[in-house]
Design a protein around this motif. Sequence first.
Motif, PDB file in Angstrom:
ATOM      1  N   GLN A  82      36.337  54.293  41.047  1.00  0.00           N
ATOM      2  CA  GLN A  82      36.423  53.102  40.203  1.00  0.00           C
ATOM      3  C   GLN A  82      37.859  52.864  39.736  1.00  0.00           C
ATOM      4  O   GLN A  82      38.317  51.719  39.652  1.00  0.00           O
ATOM      5  N   ARG A  96      40.567  53.729  41.396  1.00  0.00           N
ATOM      6  CA  ARG A  96      41.285  53.203  42.559  1.00  0.00           C
ATOM      7  C   ARG A  96      40.960  51.724  42.759  1.00  0.00           C
ATOM      8  O   ARG A  96      41.833  50.925  43.103  1.00  0.00           O
ATOM      9  N   LEU A  97      39.688  51.375  42.544  1.00  0.00           N
ATOM     10  CA  LEU A  97      39.279  49.976  42.680  1.00  0.00           C
ATOM     11  C   LEU A  97      40.034  49.098  41.685  1.00  0.00           C
ATOM     12  O   LEU A  97      40.508  48.011  42.029  1.00  0.00           O
ATOM     13  N   ALA A 106      34.309  47.442  36.539  1.00  0.00           N
ATOM     14  CA  ALA A 106      34.706  48.794  36.941  1.00  0.00           C
ATOM     15  C   ALA A 106      34.999  49.657  35.720  1.00  0.00           C
ATOM     16  O   ALA A 106      34.644  50.839  35.685  1.00  0.00           O
TER      17      ALA A 106
END
Length: 432
Positions: free
Chosen positions: A195, A197-198, A396
């Motif tokens: 999450q 990284r997202l 996120a």
Amino acid sequence: MSTRPYPAYRAARSEWLDFIPDHWSEGTLRWLSKRYAGGTPDKAREDYWTGGTIPWLNSGSVNQGLIQKPSAFITEDAFANSSARWVPAGALVIALAGQGKTKGMVAQLALPSTCNQSMAAIVPNAELVARFLYWWLSSNYQNLRNMAGGDNRDGLNLELLGNVGCPIPAPEEQATIAAFLDRETGKIDALVEAQQRLIELLKEKRQAVISHAVTKGLDPTAQMKDSGVEWLGEVPSHWEALRFSRHFKVGMGQTILAENLVDGGTIPVFSATEEDRFFGYIDATGLILKPGDLVIPARGNSIGHVKLVKQIATSTQTTIYAKAADLQLTQPEYVFWFLKSNRKRLFPFTQTAIPQITTAEVGANPILLPPPTEQTEIVRYVEEVDQEFGALMKEAESAIILLQERRAALISAAVTGKIDVRGLAPEKADAA
């Protein structure tokens, strides 16, 4: 994964527990472990810190959770002439003091090491599996901090640590609980990292989309021309490319100190922060900023995090303000997004003790001005993009919060015996 409670429970003696499985016992670290503080060799002796082979840890090392890399190496002479002591691999260290959230954090050593005097080593005896103790202490981080005044500057000490109570399942069961938590928290941590990284990818994509809109426009068929600025490259041929100072009056904010602020003041004050918030309020000012003006932090790590003024305000001497010369030609919202999305290009700062930018540097920056109607279209598009990506990032972030809450609840439930995990993870007798 299904979990169930133990068959029977009894009331616990420790104030950190309500009840525990009937077959568990309890004790305090005074009788369940050896505890001792570390030491720091003389920092003025460069020879103590050069070419050494003995690992040494500072308080920040606890952030590693499992410490696999020392903060520094000290020499044999440094060790012999200080109060530094060896801590065996597998033992725990806890920060007795430290900045921010460090105090009360615990970590396990993957290697033998020494540590500073603001850390305590905890070497459990045969009744305690070190990894189980790690999870127990980690789950009681806030309780440990509260023993030493919570968020105040008071520190923990060896006497306080000795009073810490601990549930004691059989060693084999401790190892099973520790193995279960290692496995399950590893899964959760991997989801949290995904999450995170997202979120970073969404930030990068949002930045790229907005930057493209304010520098190339929304019409992919528009005729292009060389902007004359290397990093801008080609821009629509009907756009103006000129110096920022051509269309904006640029100046420094006024000197406002903390003692100048007043409760109930009517004029909000911007300062050099990344966030779009006020420093405080004052009653009168020599510098009036109006809706549509811009405030650009000029000092510190927040340099270039431009803010769009939306009400009568003023700003401090740590900022640069910009006032449009002609609001019919320049829509403030478009200029705001142009500056914001190209911050790193437009506001490279001087590498001094306190990074800063000047009004001359800001005024010399290039700016692109599409026709006013096109500025309006770009702003509408960019704000929609910003909202869409913002919503995705918020989702996120919410997922991360839920995962972290799930992680904390799982650890607490396992180490306090609220759930029986003995059939869910293989026992690891070598977990100590």
